[in-house]
Write an enzyme that holds these catalytic residues in place. Structure first.
Site, PDB file in Angstrom:
ATOM      1  N   CYS A   1       0.749  -1.392  -0.003  1.00 18.11           N
ATOM      2  CA  CYS A   1       0.094   0.063  -0.040  1.00 18.11           C
ATOM      3  C   CYS A   1       0.879   1.278   0.023  1.00 18.11           C
ATOM      4  O   CYS A   1       0.536   2.019  -0.677  1.00 18.11           O
ATOM      5  CB  CYS A   1      -0.984  -0.136   1.298  1.00 18.11           C
ATOM      6  SG  CYS A   1      -1.980  -1.379   1.228  1.00 18.11           S
TER       7      CYS A   1
HETATM    8  C1  BEZ Z   1       0.671  -4.621   1.870  1.00 17.80           C
HETATM    9  O1  BEZ Z   1       0.224  -3.702   1.577  1.00 17.80           O
HETATM   10  O2  BEZ Z   1       1.717  -4.948   1.844  1.00 17.80           O
HETATM   11  C2  BEZ Z   1      -0.543  -5.527   2.421  1.00 17.80           C
HETATM   12  C3  BEZ Z   1      -1.590  -5.178   3.334  1.00 17.80           C
HETATM   13  C4  BEZ Z   1      -2.270  -5.984   3.782  1.00 17.80           C
HETATM   14  C5  BEZ Z   1      -2.113  -7.485   3.721  1.00 17.80           C
HETATM   15  C6  BEZ Z   1      -1.151  -7.825   2.736  1.00 17.80           C
HETATM   16  C7  BEZ Z   1      -0.112  -7.093   2.294  1.00 17.80           C
END
Ligand code: BEZ
Length: 210
Positions: free
Chosen positions: A45
């Site tokens: 994210c």
């Molecule tokens: C991420 O943004 O890396 C992420 C967010 C929630 C679950 C898995 C990965």
């Protein structure tokens, strides 16, 4: 009920990192990309939100506003922004909806319990000036999206809206386009007076209108 292409995008009022907005009012007469991401302070994210901030001028050129969402609070969004700027070189320069009670996430069916039980998946909705949903996509948490592809899709949607042309596989800005099947040859003659290359009666290729 699940949202489908062509539906009116559900309206809502929500708190964001930049204050309270009413969605339809906030969109105004332009286009909108509404996207969800699973959680603040997570790696994928962080890269997505920094990149979207970097290419925001490209969306603006096309009259598109950006609006993000996660189930975190507005304070959390603002705190996380500092990390995004530090690591990606760009802090979010668009509002992020704070949706801890999942009001908007539920409205847009952004929580897929068999994938992530309480967090939003990576949804994207492109909404037109008529507030209709023009495009939707859903990615899992582990796969960062390609926002250059969203821009490319916006270009295609806007060409269709303006010129009644569709875009072929892997189309890029400037490539030839296709006259939509709904346009008869007779009507197409008025719109494309220079003619077209009919590979088949249903496959009519023209230069991209400007
Ligand atoms: C991420 O943004 O890396 C992420 C967010 C929630 C679950 C898995 C990965």
């Amino acid at each position: 009920m699940a949202i489908r292409l062509g539906d009116t995008a559900p309206d809502f009022t929500a708190e964001t990192s930049e204050g309270t907005i009413n969605f339809h009012e906030w969109i105004g007469d332009g286009w909108c990309v509404l996207f969800s991401h699973p959680k603040d302070f997570t790696p994928v994210c962080t890269t997505e939100l920094g990149y979207i901030a970097k290419i925001k001028p490209e969306f603006e050129k096309r009259g598109v506003k950006i609006l993000g969402l996660s189930v975190d609070s507005a304070d959390s969004h603002r705190e996380w922004s500092k990390d995004i700027e530090e690591t990606q070189g760009h802090a979010p320069n668009y509002p992020l909806i704070a949706d801890p009670d999942r009001k908007v996430a539920d409205l847009y069916d952004m929580i897929h319990p068999n994938a992530l039980d309480t967090l939003t998946v990576r949804s994207v909705f492109v909404i037109g000036p008529d507030k209709k949903v023009k495009l939707m996509l859903t990615y899992p948490a582990s796969t960062g999206r390609n926002f250059d592809e969203i821009l490319r899709a916006v270009d295609s949607l806007q060409l269709t809206a303006k010129h009644q042309v569709a875009t072929p596989v892997n189309w890029q800005e400037g490539d030839d386009v296709i006259i939509v099947p709904a346009l008869s040859d007779e009507d197409a003659k008025a719109k494309f007076p220079d003619g077209w290359d009919a590979k088949k009666p249903y496959l009519r290729i023209v230069k991209q209108p400007s």
